[in-house]
Design a protein around this motif. Structure first.
Motif, PDB file in Angstrom:
ATOM      1  N   GLY B 106      29.068 107.346 -20.437  1.00 28.71           N
ATOM      2  CA  GLY B 106      30.198 108.147 -20.904  1.00 28.71           C
ATOM      3  C   GLY B 106      30.368 108.068 -22.403  1.00 28.71           C
ATOM      4  N   MET B 107      30.135 106.884 -22.951  1.00 33.21           N
ATOM      5  CA  MET B 107      30.250 106.721 -24.406  1.00 33.21           C
ATOM      6  C   MET B 107      29.215 107.586 -25.137  1.00 33.21           C
ATOM      7  N   VAL B 108      27.997 107.582 -24.629  1.00 32.78           N
ATOM      8  CA  VAL B 108      26.931 108.365 -25.266  1.00 32.78           C
ATOM      9  C   VAL B 108      27.239 109.862 -25.159  1.00 32.78           C
ATOM     10  N   MET B 109      27.714 110.288 -23.979  1.00 33.08           N
ATOM     11  CA  MET B 109      28.024 111.713 -23.810  1.00 33.08           C
ATOM     12  C   MET B 109      29.202 112.121 -24.695  1.00 33.08           C
ATOM     13  N   SER B 110      30.171 111.219 -24.815  1.00 33.98           N
ATOM     14  CA  SER B 110      31.321 111.502 -25.665  1.00 33.98           C
ATOM     15  C   SER B 110      30.873 111.583 -27.126  1.00 33.98           C
ATOM     16  N   ALA B 111      30.055 110.634 -27.529  1.00 36.33           N
ATOM     17  CA  ALA B 111      29.551 110.628 -28.909  1.00 36.33           C
ATOM     18  C   ALA B 111      28.776 111.908 -29.208  1.00 36.33           C
ATOM     19  N   ALA B 112      27.972 112.354 -28.236  1.00 39.56           N
ATOM     20  CA  ALA B 112      27.180 113.572 -28.437  1.00 39.56           C
ATOM     21  C   ALA B 112      28.091 114.787 -28.595  1.00 39.56           C
ATOM     22  N   ALA B 113      29.173 114.818 -27.809  1.00 40.95           N
ATOM     23  CA  ALA B 113      30.117 115.939 -27.913  1.00 40.95           C
ATOM     24  C   ALA B 113      30.811 115.922 -29.270  1.00 40.95           C
ATOM     25  N   LEU B 114      31.164 114.742 -29.713  1.00 42.94           N
ATOM     26  CA  LEU B 114      31.815 114.627 -31.028  1.00 42.94           C
ATOM     27  C   LEU B 114      30.886 115.097 -32.145  1.00 42.94           C
ATOM     28  N   LEU B 115      29.670 114.573 -32.150  1.00 43.93           N
ATOM     29  CA  LEU B 115      28.764 114.861 -33.268  1.00 43.93           C
ATOM     30  C   LEU B 115      28.295 116.315 -33.274  1.00 43.93           C
ATOM     31  N   LYS B 116      28.345 116.964 -32.119  1.00 47.16           N
ATOM     32  CA  LYS B 116      27.994 118.393 -32.059  1.00 47.16           C
ATOM     33  C   LYS B 116      29.018 119.210 -32.871  1.00 47.16           C
ATOM     34  N   ASP B 117      30.307 118.861 -32.704  1.00 52.91           N
ATOM     35  CA  ASP B 117      31.362 119.607 -33.406  1.00 52.91           C
ATOM     36  C   ASP B 117      31.639 119.062 -34.802  1.00 52.91           C
ATOM     37  N   ASN B 118      31.372 117.797 -34.987  1.00 54.19           N
ATOM     38  CA  ASN B 118      31.745 117.119 -36.227  1.00 54.19           C
ATOM     39  C   ASN B 118      30.620 116.147 -36.596  1.00 54.19           C
ATOM     40  N   PRO B 119      29.561 116.652 -37.252  1.00 54.82           N
ATOM     41  CA  PRO B 119      28.348 115.841 -37.458  1.00 54.82           C
ATOM     42  C   PRO B 119      28.547 114.621 -38.355  1.00 54.82           C
ATOM     43  N   LYS B 120      29.592 114.654 -39.205  1.00 52.50           N
ATOM     44  CA  LYS B 120      29.835 113.514 -40.100  1.00 52.50           C
ATOM     45  C   LYS B 120      31.286 113.041 -39.944  1.00 52.50           C
ATOM     46  N   PRO B 121      31.627 112.498 -38.806  1.00 51.42           N
ATOM     47  CA  PRO B 121      33.022 112.067 -38.614  1.00 51.42           C
ATOM     48  C   PRO B 121      33.330 110.814 -39.420  1.00 51.42           C
ATOM     49  N   SER B 122      34.600 110.649 -39.754  1.00 58.93           N
ATOM     50  CA  SER B 122      35.028 109.382 -40.343  1.00 58.93           C
ATOM     51  C   SER B 122      35.147 108.351 -39.220  1.00 58.93           C
ATOM     52  N   GLU B 123      35.224 107.086 -39.602  1.00 62.55           N
ATOM     53  CA  GLU B 123      35.375 106.045 -38.583  1.00 62.55           C
ATOM     54  C   GLU B 123      36.644 106.292 -37.778  1.00 62.55           C
ATOM     55  N   ALA B 124      37.714 106.714 -38.449  1.00 64.14           N
ATOM     56  CA  ALA B 124      38.986 106.980 -37.751  1.00 64.14           C
ATOM     57  C   ALA B 124      38.819 108.125 -36.752  1.00 64.14           C
ATOM     58  N   GLU B 125      38.050 109.139 -37.139  1.00 65.23           N
ATOM     59  CA  GLU B 125      37.828 110.263 -36.216  1.00 65.23           C
ATOM     60  C   GLU B 125      37.021 109.819 -34.996  1.00 65.23           C
ATOM     61  N   VAL B 126      36.060 108.926 -35.204  1.00 66.51           N
ATOM     62  CA  VAL B 126      35.287 108.408 -34.074  1.00 66.51           C
ATOM     63  C   VAL B 126      36.211 107.655 -33.121  1.00 66.51           C
ATOM     64  N   ARG B 127      37.017 106.779 -33.679  1.00 61.89           N
ATOM     65  CA  ARG B 127      37.926 105.991 -32.824  1.00 61.89           C
ATOM     66  C   ARG B 127      38.904 106.895 -32.088  1.00 61.89           C
ATOM     67  N   ASP B 128      39.395 107.912 -32.780  1.00 58.64           N
ATOM     68  CA  ASP B 128      40.333 108.843 -32.160  1.00 58.64           C
ATOM     69  C   ASP B 128      39.642 109.619 -31.042  1.00 58.64           C
ATOM     70  N   TYR B 129      38.404 110.030 -31.262  1.00 59.93           N
ATOM     71  CA  TYR B 129      37.696 110.825 -30.259  1.00 59.93           C
ATOM     72  C   TYR B 129      37.412 110.000 -29.002  1.00 59.93           C
ATOM     73  N   LEU B 130      37.259 108.695 -29.173  1.00 60.31           N
ATOM     74  CA  LEU B 130      36.946 107.823 -28.032  1.00 60.31           C
ATOM     75  C   LEU B 130      38.192 107.399 -27.249  1.00 60.31           C
ATOM     76  N   GLU B 131      39.309 108.038 -27.559  1.00 57.49           N
ATOM     77  CA  GLU B 131      40.572 107.770 -26.857  1.00 57.49           C
ATOM     78  C   GLU B 131      40.405 107.700 -25.332  1.00 57.49           C
ATOM     79  N   GLY B 132      39.590 108.599 -24.805  1.00 60.29           N
ATOM     80  CA  GLY B 132      39.455 108.683 -23.349  1.00 60.29           C
ATOM     81  C   GLY B 132      38.239 107.970 -22.793  1.00 60.29           C
ATOM     82  N   ASN B 133      37.644 107.057 -23.568  1.00 59.86           N
ATOM     83  CA  ASN B 133      36.507 106.262 -23.095  1.00 59.86           C
ATOM     84  C   ASN B 133      36.867 104.790 -23.229  1.00 59.86           C
TER      85      ASN B 133
END
Lengths: 262, 160
Positions: B106-133
């Protein structure tokens, strides 16, 4: 989860016909309904999916009104309403988590009227209109208490129409486990006055804080709230927060929302 | 029983399922794709996260029949064509972004979804995106590090 028959109508009329059965239940994004059915708190004989009905999709803005199709997901609203109604888009973009936002819909959330959901605060705080297959219902007449609305059996929300305020903001204090609003406050300033809607706090679901509306309509600043207080009598009290704590949060979050709305 | 058709990891699949069958059950029991995990079964933990038509969804909270005709990607579809680990998977391995590994699909799939829309996220954006993992082992730190590395931004958290 008990088994059921899933039907996937293509039009609102077909959906209404499929919902005529007493044991039928509308399924939108399913982010609340499916977990509820897994717990056997609901066991409909028939689920009527609203996901394949083109008329329920889409976000549009004309003449100071943003119209959101009932089947628009939170992610869609966060993206498509961002320029027309930023406060609404921001609220949608912080519901649940990204995967939930890709499935959950505004129509589902509003119809469910969870006392801790975010959308009811935006709908009531904006003075929005709920459009159904049969009629239009003002937000002030729609929310009738926890998990209770003015919708009749088998009636489907088709869209929600939001008048766009001059300024608005939503502040949410999250319940750290569920990420639902422990308390959330939506503040909207219109030319003819201010509306303040509170979710998460009351046993009766979303409500308007009329004293704050009056004070803010005269002076739209956090200072205008000084001296006001919210009665804790009807507030939710649980292990996450007492009634008094929630009442306190209502005022704190209202002030923060006013400051952020500017 | 209804016949359900969808494309999973680029392969057209078809199987009979009850209307109540969840997408995750269809993947695991129907197709033997057991890389997608059921953690909480209450939409909280994200171990069941897959992509449906390119969007991250919790497959424990979607009916299989709702994915009729959809393009579904699971963790089994993440490796490169030659079988080597994808950039994200390799970064999880390199930066020790897992311990027990249960949440990892789930973490890998979530990360892939994030990086597809936002290829260079900030650390805060990564943590925020992983809210549901949810991960109960790592404390998230190395997961975030792996995703930052996969986005080519290891420098951004090099001071850790």
């Amino acid at each position: 989860m008990y088994n059921f028959e899933l039907v996937k109508p293509k039009t609102i009329d077909e959906a209404v016909a499929a919902l005529a059965d007493e044991e039928a239940q509308a399924l939108s994004g399913g982010q609340t309904l499916l977990p509820t059915m897994k717990q056997r708190l609901a066991a409909p004989d028939r689920l009527v999916s609203l996901a394949n009905i083109a008329e329920l999709q889409g976000v549009s803005a004309t003449g100071g009104v943003v119209t959101i199709g009932a089947a628009a997901t939170h992610a869609t609203v966060a993206e498509k309403a961002a320029s027309a109604y930023p406060a609404l888009a921001a609220l949608a973009g912080h519901i649940g988590d990204p995967a939930v936002r890709n499935r959950g819909t505004i129509g589902g959330s509003v119809a469910n009227n969870d006392p801790s959901a975010c959308y009811p605060a935006a709908v009531l705080g904006s003075g929005a209109t709920i459009v159904t297959n049969a009629r239009e219902i003002a937000a002030d007449d729609f929310f009738e208490g926890m998990f209770s609305t003015a919708l009749d059996e088998g009636e489907i929300i088709t869209a929600v129409k939001f008048p766009v305020p001059e300024a608005a903001n939503y502040r949410k204090f999250i319940q750290p486990a569920s990420r639902f609003a422990l308390v959330g406050v939506f503040v909207a300033r219109f030319a003819d006055g201010v509306r303040v809607a509170v979710t998460g706090a009351s046993n009766d679901g979303v409500f308007r804080w009329s004293e704050a509306e009056k004070a803010l309509s005269g002076d739209f600043s956090a200072a205008a709230l000084e001296g006001l207080s919210v009665a804790s009598d009807d507030m939710i009290s649980d292990i996450h927060g007492t009634a008094e704590y929630r009442a306190h949060l209502v005022k704190v979050l209202t002030a923060r929302a006013v400051k952020a709305a500017g | 029983m209804t016949k359900i058709n969808m494309t999973v990891n680029g392969r057209a699949v078809s199987a009979e399922a009850e209307d109540r069958t969840l997408l995750v059950e269809f993947l695991r029991s129907g197709l033997n794709l057991t890389g997608t995990h059921v953690g909480c079964d209450t939409s909280q933990c994200g171990a069941c996260l897959v992509h449906v038509n390119g969007e991250a969804v919790k497959s424990c909270t979607m009916l299989a029949a709702e994915a009729e005709g959809a393009e579904v990607t699971t963790i089994e579809g993440m490796a490169n064509a030659d079988g080597s680990l994808s950039t994200i998977q390799a970064a999880f391995q390199e930066h020790h972004g897992l311990q027990c590994g249960f949440c990892t699909p789930g973490m890998v799939m979530s990360a892939a979804a994030l990086l597809k829309d936002n290829p260079k996220p900030s650390e805060a954006e990564v943590r925020d995106y992983l809210e549901g993992n949810i991960c109960r082992c790592t404390g998230y730190h190395n997961i975030v590090k792996a995703i930052m590395a996969a986005s080519g931004q290891l420098d951004a958290i090099a001071a850790e």
